[in-house]
Scaffold this active site. Structure first.
Site, PDB file in Angstrom:
ATOM      1  N   ARG A 100      -2.639   4.804   7.743  1.00 19.91           N
ATOM      2  CA  ARG A 100      -2.103   5.888   7.505  1.00 19.91           C
ATOM      3  C   ARG A 100      -1.475   6.730   9.066  1.00 19.91           C
ATOM      4  NH1 ARG A 100      -1.189   3.989   3.440  1.00 19.91           N
ATOM      5  NH2 ARG A 100      -1.055   4.813   1.345  1.00 19.91           N
ATOM      6  N   GLY A 153     -14.130  -0.599   4.289  1.00 17.64           N
ATOM      7  CA  GLY A 153     -13.822  -0.714   2.730  1.00 17.64           C
ATOM      8  C   GLY A 153     -13.445  -2.253   2.414  1.00 17.64           C
ATOM      9  N   GLU A 194       9.065   8.168   7.269  1.00 21.31           N
ATOM     10  CA  GLU A 194       9.687   6.922   6.778  1.00 21.31           C
ATOM     11  C   GLU A 194      10.811   6.881   5.972  1.00 21.31           C
ATOM     12  OE1 GLU A 194       6.434   4.367   5.237  1.00 21.31           O
ATOM     13  OE2 GLU A 194       5.080   4.822   7.265  1.00 21.31           O
ATOM     14  N   ILE A 251     -10.481  -3.490   2.852  1.00 21.61           N
ATOM     15  CA  ILE A 251      -9.512  -4.071   3.667  1.00 21.61           C
ATOM     16  C   ILE A 251     -10.464  -4.102   5.068  1.00 21.61           C
ATOM     17  CG2 ILE A 251      -7.722  -3.707   5.220  1.00 21.61           C
ATOM     18  CD1 ILE A 251      -6.317  -2.251   3.010  1.00 21.61           C
ATOM     19  N   THR A 278      -2.593   0.229  10.546  1.00 23.36           N
ATOM     20  CA  THR A 278      -2.126  -0.172   9.194  1.00 23.36           C
ATOM     21  C   THR A 278      -2.472   0.517   8.062  1.00 23.36           C
ATOM     22  OG1 THR A 278      -3.381  -1.683   8.727  1.00 23.36           O
ATOM     23  CG2 THR A 278      -1.678  -2.680   9.930  1.00 23.36           C
ATOM     24  N   HIS A 316       6.359  -0.595   7.740  1.00 23.90           N
ATOM     25  CA  HIS A 316       5.129  -0.336   6.767  1.00 23.90           C
ATOM     26  C   HIS A 316       5.205  -1.828   5.786  1.00 23.90           C
ATOM     27  CE1 HIS A 316       3.205   2.786   4.367  1.00 23.90           C
ATOM     28  NE2 HIS A 316       2.568   1.820   4.023  1.00 23.90           N
ATOM     29  N   SER A 343     -17.977   4.594   9.836  1.00 26.90           N
ATOM     30  CA  SER A 343     -17.430   5.740   9.468  1.00 26.90           C
ATOM     31  C   SER A 343     -18.387   6.732   8.831  1.00 26.90           C
ATOM     32  CB  SER A 343     -16.735   5.093   8.039  1.00 26.90           C
ATOM     33  OG  SER A 343     -17.423   4.589   7.291  1.00 26.90           O
TER      34      SER A 343
END
Length: 321
Positions: A238, A155, A267, A157, A236, A286, A176
């Site tokens: 999930r 996508g 987190e 990123i 980076t 994160h 994907s």
């Protein structure tokens, strides 16, 4: 009447400094909460007087139970336009407006490469040795030029990550479920025959997928065992895209060379979590979206959202479905 607003999880104490809150201060009293409040009772007590709450990404979930405990809440502003930790249906049922802000894909792209390069050249190992008087050079780094980068997700990123990879002279594979050869080629990548094909052929694998029922646990034991023993995994996106127990085994037993991780199931990461101490893990807390310009956008548009709400015309609303 002056409204009460809390800005949660302001870890760097930056929210009030990076944006001009002046446009709302005549109508809204703003306070920031720097430390994460994990205890739900303490959180509900902290926010009991608030009509407005500003949250940073998914640091603090707002589920139906918490929303019910905040009867004064009328506006919830999240940074970014997607936040899976908010129960939007429950918010709507309670009359809570949920607004978002813009978010740049550039910072997570840059952090992806920071992790990938740090792993390839053993930057933290060599830096620690230099600082502590250890051996002068103790590792041999991996080359990027001529190696294969596998991207799960292409996508906004993933596409930018692919374009950087081509500048390094890397071969880029992508996969994907709905990716086409044409879309892959537009990003300078080639479409892998499938997920397993990508994992078997890549020297570095980076995840850039949205978490959903379909992608949760996308990489489990079979997939991690399919990777090359010298390969590195970078996540980076999930944490739940990767089965945690399988990843820990892979790192302990050397199925893969190591991992660069910016996201975790819990987190802040507990102090005794093994991911903090595994020698083949390069981990950051994160930081993917944590950059000066992104913060300016987040909080400036949060102010705009609050001002619009006060004026009776909320902007950039998030809705369920």
């Amino acid at each position: 009447m002056t409204l009460s607003c809390a800005v949660l999880d302001d870890y760097q104490d930056a929210a009030l400094a990076v944006a001009d809150w002046g446009p709302v201060l005549d109508d809204v009293e703003v306070r920031t909460v720097r430390d994460h409040i994990a205890d739900r009772d303490m959180l509900a007590a902290e926010l009991a007087d608030c009509e407005i709450v500003v949250i940073m990404r998914e640091r603090t979930p707002f589920d139906a139970d918490l929303l019910r405990r905040l009867p004064r809440l009328r506006l919830l502003v999240t940074t970014g336009m997607r936040n899976a930790s908010i129960d939007l249906a429950a918010a709507a049922a309670q009359g809570v407006t949920v607004c978002g802000t813009a978010s740049s894909p550039t910072p997570p792209v840059e952090l992806t490469w920071a992790l990938l390069l740090g792993l390839a050249r053993h930057v933290t190992v060599e830096n620690r040795a230099l600082r502590e008087g250890g051996p002068w050079q103790s590792t041999v780094g991996q080359d990027l030029h001529g190696r294969t980068l596998g991207l799960l997700g292409l996508g906004k990123i993933g596409t930018r990550v692919a374009r950087v990879a081509t500048a390094f002279g890397m071969d880029v594979l992508a996969w994907s479920e709905n990716l086409t050869p044409e879309r892959a080629a537009d990003a300078g990548a080639r479409l892998a025959a499938g997920k397993e094909d990508l994992l078997r052929r890549s020297d570095f694998v980076s995840l850039h997928l949205v978490l959903s029922d379909r992608t949760r646990g996308l990489l489990g034991e079979p997939e991690l065992r399919a990777m090359r023993s010298h390969a590195y995994l970078v996540n980076t996106s999930r944490a739940a895209l990767v089965d945690r127990s399988a990843l820990l085994r892979a790192l302990h037993e050397g199925w893969i060379a190591g991992a660069g991780l910016d996201v975790f199931e819990t987190e802040p990461l507990p102090s005794d979590d093994p991911l903090r101490s595994l020698p083949n893990v390069l981990a950051t807390p994160h930081l993917g979206y944590v950059s000066e310009q992104n913060y300016r956008t987040f909080y400036s548009e949060a102010v705009e959202g609050i001002a619009a709400f006060v004026a009776g015309a909320p902007v950039r609303q998030l809705t369920a479905g």
